[in-house]
Scaffold this motif. Structure first.
Motif, PDB file in Angstrom:
ATOM      1  N   GLY A 113       0.619  13.563  -2.619  1.00 58.62           N
ATOM      2  CA  GLY A 113       0.866  12.245  -3.249  1.00 58.62           C
ATOM      3  C   GLY A 113       0.468  11.043  -2.360  1.00 58.62           C
ATOM      4  O   GLY A 113       0.107   9.787  -3.302  1.00 58.62           O
ATOM      5  N   ASP A 114       0.126  10.974  -1.328  1.00 59.61           N
ATOM      6  CA  ASP A 114      -0.546   9.798  -0.528  1.00 59.61           C
ATOM      7  C   ASP A 114      -1.688  10.141  -0.087  1.00 59.61           C
ATOM      8  O   ASP A 114      -2.226   9.440   1.014  1.00 59.61           O
ATOM      9  CB  ASP A 114       0.517   9.464   0.314  1.00 59.61           C
ATOM     10  N   GLY A 115      -2.404  11.238  -0.421  1.00 59.78           N
ATOM     11  CA  GLY A 115      -3.803  11.759   0.086  1.00 59.78           C
ATOM     12  C   GLY A 115      -3.642  12.570   1.296  1.00 59.78           C
ATOM     13  O   GLY A 115      -4.667  13.286   1.641  1.00 59.78           O
ATOM     14  N   THR A 116      -2.447  13.056   1.473  1.00 59.25           N
ATOM     15  CA  THR A 116      -2.276  13.976   2.494  1.00 59.25           C
ATOM     16  C   THR A 116      -2.242  15.684   1.769  1.00 59.25           C
ATOM     17  O   THR A 116      -2.002  15.473   0.740  1.00 59.25           O
ATOM     18  CB  THR A 116      -0.616  14.063   3.084  1.00 59.25           C
ATOM     19  N   MET A 117      -2.931  16.292   2.411  1.00 54.35           N
ATOM     20  CA  MET A 117      -3.327  17.738   1.976  1.00 54.35           C
ATOM     21  C   MET A 117      -2.253  18.524   2.828  1.00 54.35           C
ATOM     22  O   MET A 117      -2.362  18.672   4.088  1.00 54.35           O
ATOM     23  CB  MET A 117      -4.845  18.178   2.274  1.00 54.35           C
TER      24      MET A 117
ATOM     25  N   GLY B 120       2.960   9.175  12.129  1.00 54.74           N
ATOM     26  CA  GLY B 120       1.920   8.279  12.225  1.00 54.74           C
ATOM     27  C   GLY B 120       1.822   7.649  11.049  1.00 54.74           C
ATOM     28  O   GLY B 120       2.904   7.719  10.133  1.00 54.74           O
ATOM     29  N   PRO B 121       1.012   6.577  10.960  1.00 56.75           N
ATOM     30  CA  PRO B 121       1.042   5.698   9.623  1.00 56.75           C
ATOM     31  C   PRO B 121       0.775   6.350   8.304  1.00 56.75           C
ATOM     32  O   PRO B 121      -0.112   7.480   8.363  1.00 56.75           O
ATOM     33  CB  PRO B 121      -0.028   4.542  10.047  1.00 56.75           C
ATOM     34  N   SER B 122       1.426   6.016   7.205  1.00 54.58           N
ATOM     35  CA  SER B 122       1.255   6.497   6.097  1.00 54.58           C
ATOM     36  C   SER B 122      -0.144   6.008   5.359  1.00 54.58           C
ATOM     37  O   SER B 122      -0.688   4.934   5.978  1.00 54.58           O
ATOM     38  CB  SER B 122       2.254   6.125   5.002  1.00 54.58           C
ATOM     39  N   ARG B 123      -0.646   6.363   4.262  1.00 58.91           N
ATOM     40  CA  ARG B 123      -1.606   5.742   3.502  1.00 58.91           C
ATOM     41  C   ARG B 123      -1.557   4.295   3.251  1.00 58.91           C
ATOM     42  O   ARG B 123      -2.412   3.398   3.261  1.00 58.91           O
ATOM     43  CB  ARG B 123      -1.958   6.661   2.223  1.00 58.91           C
ATOM     44  N   GLU B 124      -0.169   4.074   2.710  1.00 63.27           N
ATOM     45  CA  GLU B 124       0.033   2.681   2.477  1.00 63.27           C
ATOM     46  C   GLU B 124       0.149   1.595   3.657  1.00 63.27           C
ATOM     47  O   GLU B 124      -0.385   0.554   3.626  1.00 63.27           O
ATOM     48  CB  GLU B 124       1.667   2.468   1.909  1.00 63.27           C
ATOM     49  N   ASP B 125       0.450   2.202   4.883  1.00 63.27           N
ATOM     50  CA  ASP B 125       0.367   1.371   6.369  1.00 63.27           C
ATOM     51  C   ASP B 125      -1.267   1.295   6.410  1.00 63.27           C
ATOM     52  O   ASP B 125      -1.491   0.135   6.991  1.00 63.27           O
ATOM     53  CB  ASP B 125       0.959   2.286   7.119  1.00 63.27           C
ATOM     54  N   LEU B 126      -2.039   2.172   6.289  1.00 65.83           N
ATOM     55  CA  LEU B 126      -3.257   2.121   6.506  1.00 65.83           C
ATOM     56  C   LEU B 126      -4.056   1.067   5.501  1.00 65.83           C
ATOM     57  O   LEU B 126      -4.937   0.204   6.219  1.00 65.83           O
ATOM     58  CB  LEU B 126      -3.934   3.325   6.730  1.00 65.83           C
ATOM     59  N   TYR B 127      -3.836   1.264   4.248  1.00 69.21           N
ATOM     60  CA  TYR B 127      -4.847   0.370   3.331  1.00 69.21           C
ATOM     61  C   TYR B 127      -4.108  -0.467   2.467  1.00 69.21           C
ATOM     62  O   TYR B 127      -4.770  -0.979   1.618  1.00 69.21           O
ATOM     63  CB  TYR B 127      -5.282   1.637   2.493  1.00 69.21           C
ATOM     64  N   GLY B 128      -2.628  -0.517   2.771  1.00 67.85           N
ATOM     65  CA  GLY B 128      -2.088  -1.734   2.021  1.00 67.85           C
ATOM     66  C   GLY B 128      -1.956  -1.668   0.593  1.00 67.85           C
ATOM     67  O   GLY B 128      -1.663  -2.605  -0.056  1.00 67.85           O
ATOM     68  N   HIS B 129      -1.831  -0.433   0.022  1.00 65.51           N
ATOM     69  CA  HIS B 129      -1.460  -0.367  -1.243  1.00 65.51           C
ATOM     70  C   HIS B 129      -0.676   0.713  -1.392  1.00 65.51           C
ATOM     71  O   HIS B 129      -0.600   2.019  -0.846  1.00 65.51           O
ATOM     72  CB  HIS B 129      -2.812  -0.251  -2.181  1.00 65.51           C
ATOM     73  N   LYS B 130       0.195   0.602  -2.674  1.00 68.65           N
ATOM     74  CA  LYS B 130       1.258   1.449  -2.693  1.00 68.65           C
ATOM     75  C   LYS B 130       1.410   1.915  -4.285  1.00 68.65           C
ATOM     76  O   LYS B 130       1.455   0.796  -5.257  1.00 68.65           O
ATOM     77  CB  LYS B 130       2.681   1.095  -2.160  1.00 68.65           C
ATOM     78  N   ASN B 131       1.421   3.145  -4.792  1.00 70.01           N
ATOM     79  CA  ASN B 131       1.470   3.398  -6.129  1.00 70.01           C
ATOM     80  C   ASN B 131       0.126   2.785  -6.974  1.00 70.01           C
ATOM     81  O   ASN B 131       0.680   2.311  -8.162  1.00 70.01           O
ATOM     82  CB  ASN B 131       2.819   3.266  -6.630  1.00 70.01           C
ATOM     83  N   GLY B 132      -0.786   2.709  -6.297  1.00 69.17           N
ATOM     84  CA  GLY B 132      -2.077   2.167  -6.770  1.00 69.17           C
ATOM     85  C   GLY B 132      -1.977   0.733  -6.865  1.00 69.17           C
ATOM     86  O   GLY B 132      -2.933   0.123  -7.185  1.00 69.17           O
ATOM     87  N   GLN B 133      -0.933  -0.002  -6.268  1.00 69.83           N
ATOM     88  CA  GLN B 133      -0.867  -1.520  -6.485  1.00 69.83           C
ATOM     89  C   GLN B 133      -1.259  -2.037  -5.018  1.00 69.83           C
ATOM     90  O   GLN B 133      -0.629  -1.564  -4.007  1.00 69.83           O
ATOM     91  CB  GLN B 133       0.314  -2.064  -7.010  1.00 69.83           C
ATOM     92  N   LYS B 134      -1.986  -3.068  -5.040  1.00 68.49           N
ATOM     93  CA  LYS B 134      -2.416  -3.800  -3.548  1.00 68.49           C
ATOM     94  C   LYS B 134      -1.139  -4.429  -3.022  1.00 68.49           C
ATOM     95  O   LYS B 134      -0.602  -5.310  -3.833  1.00 68.49           O
ATOM     96  CB  LYS B 134      -3.834  -4.732  -3.851  1.00 68.49           C
ATOM     97  N   ASN B 135      -1.144  -4.223  -1.920  1.00 62.36           N
ATOM     98  CA  ASN B 135       0.204  -5.106  -1.201  1.00 62.36           C
ATOM     99  C   ASN B 135      -0.376  -6.668  -1.186  1.00 62.36           C
ATOM    100  O   ASN B 135      -1.345  -6.979  -0.849  1.00 62.36           O
ATOM    101  CB  ASN B 135       0.018  -4.630   0.298  1.00 62.36           C
ATOM    102  N   SER B 136       0.836  -7.227  -1.642  1.00 66.98           N
ATOM    103  CA  SER B 136       0.410  -8.653  -1.934  1.00 66.98           C
ATOM    104  C   SER B 136       0.177  -9.361  -0.473  1.00 66.98           C
ATOM    105  O   SER B 136      -0.537 -10.514  -0.404  1.00 66.98           O
ATOM    106  CB  SER B 136       1.630  -9.223  -2.715  1.00 66.98           C
ATOM    107  N   ASP B 137       0.614  -8.796   0.473  1.00 66.53           N
ATOM    108  CA  ASP B 137       0.435  -9.322   1.698  1.00 66.53           C
ATOM    109  C   ASP B 137      -1.014  -9.196   2.326  1.00 66.53           C
ATOM    110  O   ASP B 137      -1.508  -9.981   3.156  1.00 66.53           O
ATOM    111  CB  ASP B 137       1.256  -8.920   2.932  1.00 66.53           C
ATOM    112  N   GLN B 138      -1.727  -8.486   1.675  1.00 66.20           N
ATOM    113  CA  GLN B 138      -3.236  -8.155   2.198  1.00 66.20           C
ATOM    114  C   GLN B 138      -4.247  -9.012   1.565  1.00 66.20           C
ATOM    115  O   GLN B 138      -5.296  -9.038   1.793  1.00 66.20           O
ATOM    116  CB  GLN B 138      -3.441  -6.649   1.744  1.00 66.20           C
ATOM    117  N   GLY B 139      -3.996 -10.055   0.664  1.00 65.70           N
ATOM    118  CA  GLY B 139      -4.567 -11.003   0.163  1.00 65.70           C
ATOM    119  C   GLY B 139      -5.888 -10.570  -1.003  1.00 65.70           C
ATOM    120  O   GLY B 139      -6.027  -9.414  -1.011  1.00 65.70           O
TER     121      GLY B 139
END
Length: 428
Positions: A339-343, A409-428
């Protein structure tokens, strides 16, 4: 492997460790998974050096620990005097024949056979070995010499007793001598699972100058493949100390040419967690499991032995950064995306193939940032112990939960700033 004319005791110990750890290398998924787990185990094998018994792997990593020796300096890889030597030693070379003669003089009496040796100017390094019959049965005895960097990881390993969870032994003692040197006496077994009665005893002397003298003995005429000739090796702890501290060995070590040191590589970036592996593993255990013992190191490997009232169960984990290239390998063929790119892949196998009835369950994961987390649980308290229960104490689903925890370690969201396909609003 017999101690013969082509035997190097340091190299033989490495080969023995590899065989003991996994029943021999096999290019299959089980072996690769085992290698991932064993990558951080405390046995800091070098090309010509190994702690007897315990777990080895394809990727061998050092660990820390309290250094008993004075002096210091950065941890340098002094794995072998087999590196291209530059003739900076001023001491006169000592031949293999002279080392054999010294060994015989130290033993003092009895019958000698199967003598072999290599001098201080020879590659990959000096040693003397023979079969000694003191009247109570023949025994393989050998002495190996090398230089190590004072304060280095290679020096530390000889001043520490191995973890009994992975290296069964009867006795291990370390002591500081009057001259500041550290002596370790280890009385253990050739086979960690004790499937054969061959005993392996050793003494390791490390001086403040980095002189390493190792004496090995067996209660058989060969390390492997030879019946035992006596209940125990011929030299007791006091006699091993006398052998390994003989001044002639230190003179010979001084005659070993200094190895050219390669330039230090640039430090690698790492995404490994900064957390304590052992503490985190215990914190993530499901309820109902009582930790009996734990261990690990700062390289990313840890273990805990748990008991749920039905018997001990070993759980070990390895957290490795920069392993994303494994996703293109066969070991992750058919992996599940969680679900988050982890295999994620799972394995069920016999673990240590030399122990009948062993069951090992493994979850192997690689995250999108290359962080690999691989965790296994056994139906025994150690990889070489006889099973004490039908199956591991943790289910495969519980192992998955631990492996996928964000604590490593960091999740995909932590690394790339998006969750469930939506960009994190804090990332501009």
């Amino acid at each position: 492997m017999p101690v013969d004319q082509h035997s190097d005791p340091f190299e033989d110990r490495v080969a023995a460790e590899l065989r003991a750890a996994g029943g021999g290398f096999e290019p299959d998924l089980t072996a690769l998974t085992t290698a991932g787990l064993a990558r951080g185990r405390r046995l800091r094998l070098r090309r010509r050096a190994a702690v007897v018994g315990g777990a080895a792997s394809l990727a061998l990593v050092g660990v820390g620990g309290a250094l008993l020796l004075p002096g210091g300096g950065p941890d340098a890889d002094q794995s072998s005097v087999a590196s291209t030597p530059s003739a900076r030693s001023t001491a006169a070379p000592v031949s293999g024949e002279e080392l054999i003669s010294t060994l015989k003089e130290q033993l003092g009496y009895g019958k000698f056979s199967q003598e072999s040796g290599r001098g201080t100017a020879d590659k990959p390094g000096p040693y003397a070995s023979l079969v000694w019959d003191d009247g109570d049965g023949g025994s393989a005895v050998s002495v190996s010499l090398e230089k190590v960097e004072p304060g280095s990881e290679n020096a530390r390993q000889w001043a520490e007793c191995p973890d009994k969870t992975f290296t069964p032994y009867d006795s291990c003692r370390t002591s500081r001598l009057d001259d500041g040197a550290v002596l370790r006496i280890l009385q253990g077994y050739e086979y960690p699972d004790k499937r054969e009665p061959t005993k392996f005893w050793s003494a390791d002397l490390i001086t403040a100058k980095g002189q390493h003298v190792a004496a090995y003995e067996w209660n058989a005429e060969a390390e492997k493949g030879s019946p035992v000739t006596r209940p125990e090796p011929p030299l007791d702890a006091a006699e091993l100390k006398k052998l390994v501290t003989a001044p002639a060995w230190l003179t010979a070590v001084d005659a070993i040419p200094e190895a050219d040191k390669p330039s230090s590589p640039a430090p690698e970036e790492t995404t490994a967690p900064t957390t304590d592996i052992r503490k985190t593993l215990v914190d993530l255990l499901p309820s109902g499991l009582t930790p009996v013992s734990r261990g690990g190191d700062e390289s990313g490997w840890g273990y805990v032995v748990v008991d749920d009232g039905k018997g001990k169960s070993l759980v070990e984990i390895n957290v490795q950064p920069d392993m994303g290239d494994l996703l293109g390998e066969g070991m992750f063929e058919g992996a599940e995306e969680v679900g988050d790119g982890t295999m994620l892949v799972t394995h069920e196998d016999a673990g240590d193939k030399d122990v009948a009835g062993t069951v090992r369950w493994t979850v192997d994961t690689v995250r999108i940032n290359g962080l690999r987390v691989v965790i296994s649980a056994y139906n025994s308290g150690g990889p070489h112990d006889a099973p004490g229960r039908d199956k591991p104490a943790l289910t495969m689903e519980q192992l998955k939960t631990i492996a996928l925890s964000p604590a490593w370690g960091p999740s995909r969201e932590d690394l790339y700033g998006h969750k469930n396909g939506q960009k994190n609003s804090d990332q501009g």
